[in-house]
Design an enzyme around this catalytic site. Structure first.
Site, short mmCIF file in Angstrom:
data_model
loop_
_atom_site.label_atom_id
_atom_site.label_comp_id
_atom_site.label_asym_id
_atom_site.label_seq_id
_atom_site.Cartn_x
_atom_site.Cartn_y
_atom_site.Cartn_z
N LYS A 30 4.91 1.93 7.97
CA LYS A 30 5.29 1.39 9.28
C LYS A 30 6.00 2.39 10.19
O LYS A 30 6.85 2.02 11.00
CB LYS A 30 6.16 0.12 9.13
CG LYS A 30 5.69 -0.87 8.12
CD LYS A 30 4.20 -1.06 8.05
CE LYS A 30 3.59 -1.78 9.21
NZ LYS A 30 2.09 -1.76 9.11
N HIS B 147 1.48 7.56 1.75
CA HIS B 147 2.87 7.09 1.87
C HIS B 147 3.69 7.59 0.67
O HIS B 147 4.80 7.13 0.44
CB HIS B 147 2.94 5.56 1.86
CG HIS B 147 2.42 4.89 3.09
ND1 HIS B 147 2.63 5.37 4.35
CD2 HIS B 147 1.71 3.73 3.25
CE1 HIS B 147 2.06 4.55 5.23
NE2 HIS B 147 1.50 3.56 4.58
N SER C 238 9.41 -4.01 10.90
CA SER C 238 7.95 -3.89 10.86
C SER C 238 7.44 -4.11 9.43
O SER C 238 6.42 -4.78 9.21
CB SER C 238 7.56 -2.51 11.38
OG SER C 238 6.17 -2.38 11.46
P1 A3P Z 1 5.57 -2.53 14.85
O1 A3P Z 1 5.36 -3.44 13.66
O2 A3P Z 1 7.02 -2.26 15.11
O3 A3P Z 1 4.85 -3.00 16.06
P2 A3P Z 1 1.82 2.34 10.56
O4 A3P Z 1 0.60 2.54 11.44
O5 A3P Z 1 2.43 3.61 10.08
O6 A3P Z 1 1.57 1.31 9.49
O7 A3P Z 1 2.95 1.74 11.51
C1 A3P Z 1 2.74 0.51 12.09
C2 A3P Z 1 3.68 0.44 13.28
O8 A3P Z 1 3.24 1.40 14.25
C3 A3P Z 1 3.64 -0.93 13.92
O9 A3P Z 1 4.94 -1.11 14.47
C4 A3P Z 1 2.55 -0.71 14.97
O10 A3P Z 1 2.59 -1.62 16.03
C5 A3P Z 1 2.90 0.70 15.44
N1 A3P Z 1 1.78 1.36 16.09
C6 A3P Z 1 0.52 1.47 15.64
N2 A3P Z 1 -0.25 2.11 16.53
C7 A3P Z 1 0.56 2.43 17.57
C8 A3P Z 1 0.34 3.11 18.83
N3 A3P Z 1 -0.86 3.56 19.17
N4 A3P Z 1 1.41 3.27 19.64
C9 A3P Z 1 2.62 2.81 19.30
N5 A3P Z 1 2.88 2.15 18.15
C10 A3P Z 1 1.85 1.96 17.29
C1 EST Z 2 -0.23 -0.61 2.60
C2 EST Z 2 0.30 0.28 3.54
C3 EST Z 2 -0.51 0.74 4.57
O1 EST Z 2 -0.02 1.59 5.48
C4 EST Z 2 -1.85 0.36 4.65
C5 EST Z 2 -2.39 -0.49 3.69
C6 EST Z 2 -3.84 -0.76 3.70
C7 EST Z 2 -4.32 -1.12 2.32
C8 EST Z 2 -3.54 -2.32 1.85
C9 EST Z 2 -2.09 -1.94 1.61
C10 EST Z 2 -1.55 -1.03 2.69
C11 EST Z 2 -1.30 -3.24 1.41
C12 EST Z 2 -1.82 -4.01 0.19
C13 EST Z 2 -3.33 -4.24 0.29
C14 EST Z 2 -4.02 -2.91 0.52
C15 EST Z 2 -5.48 -3.19 0.27
C16 EST Z 2 -5.47 -4.21 -0.90
C17 EST Z 2 -4.03 -4.67 -1.03
O2 EST Z 2 -4.02 -6.05 -1.26
C18 EST Z 2 -3.63 -5.29 1.36
#
Ligand code: A3P
Ligand code: EST
Length: 269
Positions: free
Chosen positions: A49, A110, A140
């Site tokens: 996130k 990650h 998030s």
């Molecule tokens: P929020 O849940 O605070 O909205 P990741 O992509 O690393 O999983 O992080 C997800 C977070 O990045 C989410 O935050 C999502 O909305 C935000 N995010 C994804 N794409 C984005 C973009 N293009 N610009 C700004 N924030 C973005």
């Molecule tokens: C976890 C973190 C992330 O940044 C992306 C994703 C995509 C793949 C996801 C996983 C995750 C969360 C857990 C799952 C997984 C695919 C199968 C599993 O159930 C949803």
């Protein structure tokens, strides 16, 4: 939404090298640990996130080999940029997908720095790390736990926050993650960026990335990158918003939630 077999519905976390990880990911750990990185791989590392969407910057340029702007509308983000440690029911593991890719790969992870497969260091791969402030990440991550059933049940916000602060969440403690990768900058080819800076001035952060990668792009391509990686554009792009991904319930919380921050800039810390 595709339903999960019982054993994959909110499975407990498992430990790999002392780091908690999503259960089915741990079951494929041997393939991750022995993964063979290549010198031209680009690794994008983040705590969950924290703004891994930055890989859209590289993916939206036509310099990235076989991929171009049009691709970002055709293939889902998790197919274009495989998530190294990801594996789950009824899907090929990322290691299987990556082993078949014969072009310079962009790989997302990650993993904490200590458990990254050794071959990334042996091959001296370039790494871009993105950090985001701990408070926005907590919120998030809570919503992500609620909507992605591969995580354990988050419980109430208070319960989740306790687990998060104790590091008892997938990929462990936030501070261990950001500090571990920060320290590794001294001995590896790592560009360390901040989500808040990307929100504040995406053009400036893209320029840092281009310099780090020794890439040159035209003004026209820069404008396209800015357009395609804006929060609204990605939120509306089914190939970027994970809406085609199984095992996530976007009616509980969308993957692209708010894309904002409590803080304006890392300079204020
Ligand atoms: P929020 O849940 O605070 O909205 P990741 O992509 O690393 O999983 O992080 C997800 C977070 O990045 C989410 O935050 C999502 O909305 C935000 N995010 C994804 N794409 C984005 C973009 N293009 N610009 C700004 N924030 C973005
Ligand atoms: C976890 C973190 C992330 O940044 C992306 C994703 C995509 C793949 C996801 C996983 C995750 C969360 C857990 C799952 C997984 C695919 C199968 C599993 O159930 C949803």
């Amino acid at each position: 939404m595709q339903t999960l077999p019982d054993e994959f519905n909110r499975p407990p976390l498992k430990l790999v090298g002392g780091m908690p990880i999503i259960g089915p990911f741990a079951d494929n750990w041997e393939n991750v640990e022995h993964f063979q990185a290549r010198a031209d791989d680009l690794l994008i590392s983040t705590y969950p996130k924290s703004g891994e969407y930055l890989h859209g910057y590289g993916n939206n340029t036509d310099i990235m080999c076989t991929r171009d702007m049009a691709e970002s509308q055709k293939a889902a983000i998790f197919e274009r940029v495989p998530f190294l440690e990801c594996s789950g029911p009824g899907m090929p593991s990322a290691t299987e997908i990556l082993n078949k890719q014969d072009f310079p790969r962009v790989i997302k992870t990650h993993l904490q720095v200590d458990v990254l497969p050794k071959s990334f260091w042996d091959k001296k791969c370039k790494v871009i790390y993105v950090a985001r402030n701990a408070k926005d990440v907590a919120v998030s991550y809570y919503h992500f736990y609620r909507m992605a059933f591969g995580h354990p049940d988050p419980g109430t916000w208070d319960e989740f926050l306790n687990s998060y602060m104790e590091g008892n969440v997938a990929f462990g403690r936030w501070s261990t993650h950001v500090k571990g990768w920060w320290k590794m900058r001294q001995q590896s080819d790592i560009l360390y960026l901040f989500y808040e800076d990307m929100l504040e001035d995406p053009r400036r952060e893209i320029q840092k990335l281009l310099k780090f990668m020794k890439w040159e792009i035209s003004d026209e391509v820069m404008e396209k990158i800015l357009k395609y990686t804006s929060f609204q554009a990605m939120k509306n792009n089914p190939m970027a918003n994970y809406s085609t991904f199984p095992f996530m319930d976007h009616s509980i919380s969308p993957f692209m939630r708010k894309g904002t921050t409590l803080f304006m800039s890392s300079n204020q810390y």
